[in-house]
Design an enzyme around this catalytic site. Structure first.
Site, short mmCIF file in Angstrom:
data_model
loop_
_atom_site.label_atom_id
_atom_site.label_comp_id
_atom_site.label_asym_id
_atom_site.label_seq_id
_atom_site.Cartn_x
_atom_site.Cartn_y
_atom_site.Cartn_z
N HIS A 109 0.87 -1.17 0.00
CA HIS A 109 0.00 0.00 0.00
C HIS A 109 0.91 1.23 0.00
O HIS A 109 1.89 1.23 0.74
CB HIS A 109 -0.92 0.00 1.24
N HIS B 219 -1.47 4.40 10.20
CA HIS B 219 -0.30 5.28 10.13
C HIS B 219 -0.54 6.60 10.86
O HIS B 219 -0.08 7.65 10.42
CB HIS B 219 0.07 5.59 8.68
N HIS C 130 10.90 -1.26 2.25
CA HIS C 130 11.01 0.19 2.08
C HIS C 130 11.38 0.87 3.39
O HIS C 130 11.09 0.36 4.47
CB HIS C 130 9.75 0.82 1.48
N GLU D 37 6.26 -3.83 7.66
CA GLU D 37 4.82 -4.04 7.43
C GLU D 37 4.53 -5.40 6.81
O GLU D 37 3.37 -5.85 6.81
CB GLU D 37 4.27 -2.97 6.48
#
Ligand code: DHB
Ligand code: FE
Length: 279
Positions: A12, A59, A193, A240
């Site tokens: 995402h 988040h 990431h 994640e």
């Protein structure tokens, strides 16, 4: 008995929302990512899930650093989206089913996962955009949703093994539900990431591909790693990918991998997509 059809996992990133708003799905930049959903659309049209269990991380929209539950489950009939600061268009409310949520919550607490229960819960891009990617043609998401949120924002984070076991428990609970509904499991986040610090922009293709390779037949492979190991291997936000472990663990029995893509980058992230079904 309820049926678990399979699982989808996807990265995402907020800029997916902008790409959709600008109709840029076919651009050179976005096409390799968006085209990865074509086989999934065909599979969804054939298999028609009624309910989607979404393992994702908030988040900073519903939870902030002052009060951060490790595991939380939505228990509402509706979930609102809001802009947590990226400026992407807000999506219409998502349908929930408090009764199904409470069955899952009760089952989890019986199995000693002491989750936070949320009768009001705002859902951010990690929840909304993957559902939009699955059903791009519908103005409103056509399935019932159950948000299961795992903290990957503020340490200490739950271990990969703990997330795997959480997913396994959710799968057992669903398989025992007295219901004729069909369930899909969705995991969102990763792959590698890192958005901040000296390693901003960090991607680890070798590890991502090993992880993807393990997921179908050796799904506990990544549970050997501590959270600190995972941060080192896939970045502070790449961690994640524990959502994928939870989602995969919810599938009972033998699985068949139908589809997988890996494309670097989407925004700052190594984009991965996987579809598996129960044999
Ligand atoms: C990006 C990735 C994320 O997982 C996220 O939550 C926000 C931004 C990115 O790659 O830009
Ligand atoms: Fe994220």
């Amino acid at each position: 008995m309820a049926k678990i059809l399979g699982m989808v996992s996807t990265s995402h990133v907020p800029s997916i929302g902008n790409a959709i708003a600008k109709n840029a799905q076919e651009s050179d930049y976005w096409k390799p990512f968006f085209s990865g959903f074509k086989p999934i659309h065909e599979w969804l049209a054939k298999n028609k899930p009624d309910v989607v269990i979404v393992f994702y991380n908030d988040h900073g929209l519903n939870f902030f650093l002052d009060a951060m539950p490790t595991f939380s489950v939505g228990a509402a009939d509706q979930y609102m989206n809001d802009d947590e600061g990226w400026g992407i268009p807000t999506l219409p409310p998502f349908r929930g089913d408090a009764n199904i949520s409470w069955e899952i919550i009760n089952g989890l607490i019986e199995r000693e996962f002491d989750v936070t229960t949320c009768q009001k819960m705002k859902v951010d891009h990690a929840f909304t955009l993957p559902l939009k990617l699955l059903w791009p043609e519908s103005d409103t998401c056509p399935v019932i949703t159950v948000p299961i949120c795992i903290n990957t924002v503020q340490f200490p984070l739950p271990s990969a093994r703990r997330c795997y076991n959480l997913g396994k428990a959710v799968g057992e609970i669903i398989a025992n539900l007295d219901s004729d509904l069909n369930f899909l499991i969705l995991g969102t986040g990763g792959l590698s990431h890192q958005l901040d610090g000296e390693r901003a922009g960090f991607i680890n293709k070798k590890f991502d591909l090993e992880f993807l390779e393990s997921l179908a037949q050796n799904p506990t492979w990544a549970t050997q790693f501590s959270i600190e190991d995972l941060v080192e291997k896939v970045g502070t936000q790449g961690v994640e990918l524990i959502m994928w472990l939870a989602a995969r663990a919810a599938l009972p029995g033998e699985v068949r991998q139908i589809h997988s893509t890996y494309h670097v980058p989407i925004s700052n992230t190594a984009g991965g997509i996987v579809l598996m079904e129960n044999k």
